[in-house]
Design an enzyme around this catalytic site. Structure first.
Site, PDB file in Angstrom:
ATOM      1  CG  HIS A   1      28.530 -10.102  37.138  1.00 23.90           C
ATOM      2  ND1 HIS A   1      28.038  -9.106  36.588  1.00 23.90           N
ATOM      3  CD2 HIS A   1      27.653 -10.574  38.114  1.00 23.90           C
ATOM      4  CE1 HIS A   1      26.791  -8.826  37.176  1.00 23.90           C
ATOM      5  NE2 HIS A   1      26.622  -9.919  37.949  1.00 23.90           N
TER       6      HIS A   1
ATOM      7  CG  HIS B   1      25.404 -14.231  38.458  1.00 22.79           C
ATOM      8  ND1 HIS B   1      24.412 -13.906  37.516  1.00 22.79           N
ATOM      9  CD2 HIS B   1      25.647 -13.281  39.100  1.00 22.79           C
ATOM     10  CE1 HIS B   1      23.929 -12.566  37.363  1.00 22.79           C
ATOM     11  NE2 HIS B   1      24.682 -12.030  38.461  1.00 22.79           N
TER      12      HIS B   1
ATOM     13  CD  GLU C   1      24.580  -8.649  34.394  1.00 19.17           C
ATOM     14  OE1 GLU C   1      24.942  -7.450  34.676  1.00 19.17           O
ATOM     15  OE2 GLU C   1      23.985  -9.316  35.302  1.00 19.17           O
TER      16      GLU C   1
HETATM   17 CO    CO Z   1      24.634 -10.047  38.799  1.00 21.62          CO
END
Ligand code: CO
Length: 303
Positions: A186, A248, A216
């Site tokens: 993530h 995702h 991210e």
């Molecule tokens: Co997220």
């Protein structure tokens, strides 16, 4: 040291131990009418949550494994994501926030509660759970013990074990050595983002064609893509480094939109094969979280 002083010190120790024993054998907290509260144990499993139907498979597996490991303990769930909770509520599925779940457990008279973070890293959400659980632990006439146990990737051994399990159980058997494996984490603005770079280092040491990127945080997708191009890799397997293969995985990793990892790799001539499985679907990974639970509940849990 003189003998008399040794005897005196030993006596003091024995006395201290006796006092300690007596204090422990007293009912720790008297409820109404002076009756001691009976121990009532619960485990609260906390995850980000998902609104993707098939990603729920991860949570179902985790639920089954935790129930098998703690058959006499109440098992409850909470989602940290407000957006997902509201989305599910509109469809009629009510899921508590960790705070709501803790309040309910307290109200239902649970005395010993273990909170398990089903996150990958001790990031912002984990620290929020920890801070709020610590506040719940301070409430008068509340829990006798409230422990928060660690997420998955908490040290070198856990990182290695996770990579070993992924390589063994998620990387397709037909993968050839010159084909790459890219794990999609993530990533976060939180300092624990560095864990993904540590994972990349370990993955590379294990297998020079194994990479870790994040949506991210760091390593970025671009870093991974450029390394693949420089190495003239033509085929990669994309695997989510996440509890669930949810939004995702479906969109950022394997989606057909031009900005997905799959599409961006295709744009540089690399064929990407997504593996749509969340880590929670693997019993070996669930066993790692269960070990964290066992450690945090430990002998201190039983008075
Ligand atoms: Co997220």
């Amino acid at each position: 040291m003189q003998r008399s002083s040794v005897v005196r010190k030993t006596l003091l120790l024995v006395m201290a131990a006796l006092v300690g024993f007596c204090l422990q054998s007293l009912p720790a907290q008297a409820g109404h009418h002076g009756k001691a509260k009976e121990a009532k144990k619960a485990i609260l499993l906390v995850t980000f949550g998902t609104s993707v139907e098939r990603a729920q498979k991860s949570f179902d597996t985790i639920d089954k494994e935790v129930k098998a490991a703690f058959p006499k303990t109440e098992i409850r769930w909470a989602y940290t994501s407000k957006i997902i909770r509201h989305k599910l509520a509109k469809k009629g599925t009510m899921i508590d926030s960790p705070e709501m779940a803790l309040a309910r457990l307290m109200d239902d008279g649970y005395t010993h509660v273990a909170v398990q973070s089903l996150h990958m890293i001790p990031g912002a959400e984990f620290h929020e759970i920890l801070a709020n659980a610590n506040l719940f632990a301070q409430m008068a006439d509340g829990f006798k013990a409230l422990r928060v146990s660690m997420p998955l990737l908490i040290n070198d051994a856990a990182m290695q074990q996770t990579l070993d399990i992924i390589k063994d159980q998620l990387v397709p058997k037909e993968r050839k050595a010159d084909e790459a494996v890219v794990l999609m984490g993530h990533g976060t603005h939180h300092t624990s983002d560095a864990i993904y770079s540590a994972m990349m280092y370990k993955a590379q040491k294990m297998d020079p064609n194994m990479y870790v990127g994040t949506v991210e945080g760091h390593p970025t997708f671009e870093e991974v893509r450029d390394a693949l191009v420089a190495k003239k890799v033509t085929k990669v397997y994309l695997i989510p480094l996440m509890t669930v293969a949810g939004d995702h995985a479906m969109n950022d990793m394997a989606g057909d939109e031009p900005d997905s990892w799959k599409s961006q790799l295709a744009a540089v001539g690399i064929k990407a094969v997504p593996v749509m499985k969340g880590l929670g679907e693997l019993k070996a990974i669930d066993a790692m979280w269960i070990d964290h639970l066992k450690m945090s509940i430990g002998p201190k849990h039983h008075h």
